[in-house]
Scaffold this motif. Structure first.
Motif, short mmCIF file in Angstrom:
data_model
loop_
_atom_site.label_atom_id
_atom_site.label_comp_id
_atom_site.label_asym_id
_atom_site.label_seq_id
_atom_site.Cartn_x
_atom_site.Cartn_y
_atom_site.Cartn_z
N VAL A 146 30.92 77.72 9.93
CA VAL A 146 32.26 77.19 10.22
C VAL A 146 32.65 77.75 11.58
N VAL A 147 32.73 76.87 12.56
CA VAL A 147 32.86 77.33 13.95
C VAL A 147 34.18 76.87 14.56
N ILE A 148 34.56 77.51 15.65
CA ILE A 148 35.80 77.16 16.34
C ILE A 148 35.65 75.82 17.06
N GLU A 149 34.50 75.62 17.70
CA GLU A 149 34.24 74.38 18.44
C GLU A 149 32.77 74.03 18.32
N LYS A 150 32.49 72.74 18.23
CA LYS A 150 31.11 72.28 18.19
C LYS A 150 30.77 71.66 19.55
N ASP A 151 30.23 72.50 20.42
CA ASP A 151 29.83 72.05 21.74
C ASP A 151 28.38 72.47 21.98
N ALA A 152 27.82 72.08 23.12
CA ALA A 152 26.41 72.35 23.37
C ALA A 152 26.07 73.85 23.32
N PRO A 153 26.89 74.74 23.92
CA PRO A 153 26.56 76.17 23.81
C PRO A 153 26.54 76.67 22.37
N LYS A 154 27.44 76.18 21.54
CA LYS A 154 27.45 76.61 20.14
C LYS A 154 26.21 76.11 19.41
N TYR A 155 25.82 74.85 19.66
CA TYR A 155 24.60 74.35 19.03
C TYR A 155 23.38 75.14 19.52
N ASP A 198 19.05 78.54 18.26
CA ASP A 198 18.29 79.74 18.60
C ASP A 198 18.18 80.67 17.39
N GLY A 199 19.24 80.70 16.58
CA GLY A 199 19.24 81.55 15.40
C GLY A 199 18.25 81.11 14.34
N PHE A 200 17.86 79.84 14.39
CA PHE A 200 16.85 79.34 13.44
C PHE A 200 15.45 79.82 13.82
N ASP A 201 15.31 80.29 15.06
CA ASP A 201 14.01 80.74 15.58
C ASP A 201 13.00 79.60 15.61
N VAL A 202 13.49 78.41 15.98
CA VAL A 202 12.61 77.26 16.20
C VAL A 202 13.05 76.59 17.50
N ALA A 203 12.22 75.70 18.01
CA ALA A 203 12.58 74.96 19.22
C ALA A 203 13.73 74.00 18.89
N PRO A 204 14.63 73.73 19.84
CA PRO A 204 15.77 72.86 19.56
C PRO A 204 15.36 71.46 19.10
N GLU A 205 14.21 70.96 19.59
CA GLU A 205 13.78 69.63 19.18
C GLU A 205 13.35 69.58 17.72
N GLN A 206 13.28 70.73 17.07
CA GLN A 206 12.99 70.78 15.64
C GLN A 206 14.27 70.72 14.79
N CYS A 207 15.41 70.56 15.47
CA CYS A 207 16.70 70.54 14.78
C CYS A 207 17.35 69.16 14.91
N LEU A 208 17.94 68.70 13.83
CA LEU A 208 18.63 67.41 13.81
C LEU A 208 20.03 67.62 13.25
N MET A 209 21.02 67.03 13.92
CA MET A 209 22.42 67.10 13.48
C MET A 209 22.91 65.71 13.15
N ILE A 210 23.54 65.55 11.99
CA ILE A 210 24.08 64.26 11.58
C ILE A 210 25.57 64.39 11.28
N GLY A 211 26.35 63.42 11.75
CA GLY A 211 27.78 63.45 11.48
C GLY A 211 28.47 62.21 12.00
N ASP A 246 22.64 67.40 23.78
CA ASP A 246 22.71 68.20 25.01
C ASP A 246 22.06 69.57 24.82
N ALA A 247 22.06 70.07 23.58
CA ALA A 247 21.43 71.36 23.29
C ALA A 247 19.93 71.23 23.05
N GLY A 248 19.41 70.01 23.13
CA GLY A 248 17.98 69.80 22.98
C GLY A 248 17.55 69.30 21.62
N GLY A 249 18.51 69.11 20.71
CA GLY A 249 18.18 68.65 19.37
C GLY A 249 18.33 67.14 19.24
N TRP A 250 18.20 66.68 18.01
CA TRP A 250 18.42 65.27 17.69
C TRP A 250 19.86 65.08 17.24
#
Length: 234
Positions: free
Chosen positions: A146-155, A160-173, A185-189
Motif C-alpha cells: 500500500v503505497v503513497i503514489e504509484k509512479d515509475a520510481p515506486k515500481y 527491485d525488491g523481487f530480485d528479478v529483472a523488471p521485464e519479469q514483472c507484470l502489472m494489471i489495473g 516506464d519501470a521496465g515491466g509489462w
C-alpha cells in the motif's frame, strides 16, 4: 519469462468507484439549492486535485474533500446537519459490500501455482487492509504494497525488491496513470483492464505503441495472456 503478477486493488480486485459516485449523489442532493450538479462535480474534482499532494488518496482524504467542497459551494452557509449527511456518505464507503469480478478467485487460484502474486495499491493503509480481509483475498497474495503514489520510481523499487529483472514483472489495473504507464516506464509489462468507473485524475494517454502494453476485457483473460507472453500452455 514473467514471474511476478501484480494487481491493482480498487476496481480491479473489487468494486470501489461506484460507491464514491453514490457519495457524490448525496453531495449533489445536499447542495442542490446552492449550485447545479455539473458545477458541484467540477468544484469537487478541483478540491480533490488540490488535496491529493497533502492528504493522499483514499476514503478519508475523499471525505475531507467532500466537506471542503460543500463549504465552498454553499459559501459556508451549509448547516451542521447537512455537513453530517455529507460526512456519513463518505463514511459509508468504508462499509460497502465486497463485490468482486466473476471468476476472479478461479484466476488467482490458477495463477498462484506458477507465479508470485502481488497487490500494489494506493489509498488508506487501514482501509485497504480491511478490504483485503473482508474480501478473503489476502491468502492468494505473496506480497501486499500500500503505497503513497504509484509512479515509475515506486515500481522500480518494488520490482527491485523481487530480485528479478523488471521485464519479469507484470502489472494489471484499471488506471492508465497509476497501473499501466508507470509500470511500463519501470521496465515491466502494463496491462489495462478497463472499468466502467475510473476517477478523472487517473486518466493518461494509452501507450498503444509500447511493446510491453496489453489490454484485456475481463480478468478471466489474464491466464491466457500470461501463457502467450511466456509461450506456455494455459
Amino acid at each position: 519469462m514473467i514471474t511476478h503478477v501484480c494487481f491493482d486493488a480498487d476496481d480491479t480486485l473489487w468494486e470501489e468507484g461506484k460507491f464514491f459516485i453514490a457519495a457524490e449523489f448525496v453531495l449533489a442532493d445536499v447542495l442542490a439549492k446552492y449550485a447545479p450538479n455539473e458545477d458541484i462535480a467540477d468544484i469537487l474534482l478541483g478540491v480533490e486535485r488540490a488535496n491529493v499532494p497533502t492528504l493522499g488518496y483514499g476514503v478519508k482524504s475523499y471525505t475531507l474533500s467532500l466537506i471542503e467542497a460543500a463549504l465552498k459551494i454553499s459559501d459556508y452557509q451549509i448547516s451542521a446537519e447537512e455537513i453530517a449527511r455529507v460526512m456519513d456518505a463518505g463514511r459509508a464507503i468504508l462499509r460497502h459490500p465486497m463485490e468482486m469480478p466473476e471468476g476472479l478467485v478461479d484466476v488467482l487460484t490458477s495463477l498462484r501455482k506458477s507465479y508470485k502474486l502481488v497487490v500494489i495499491t494506493k489509498g488508506d493503509l487501514v482501509d485497504q487492509n480491511h478490504k483485503l480481509d473482508r474480501s478473503n483475498l489476502r491468502e492468494y497474495f505473496d506480497e501486499i504494497h500500500v503505497v503513497i503514489e504509484k509512479d515509475a520510481p515506486k515500481y522500480t523499487e518494488i520490482f527491485d525488491g523481487f530480485d528479478v529483472a523488471p521485464e519479469q514483472c507484470l502489472m494489471i489495473g484499471n488506471s492508465m496513470k497509476s497501473d499501466v504507464v508507470p509500470a511500463i516506464d519501470a521496465g515491466g509489462w502494463g496491462v489495462y483492464l478497463p472499468h466502467t468507473v475510473t476517477w478523472q485524475l487517473e486518466s493518461a494517454d494509452e501507450p498503444v505503441d509500447a511493446p510491453k502494453y496489453r489490454r484485456l476485457k475481463h480478468i478471466s483473460e489474464l491466464p491466457a495472456l500470461l501463457a502467450e507472453l511466456n509461450k506456455t500452455p494455459v
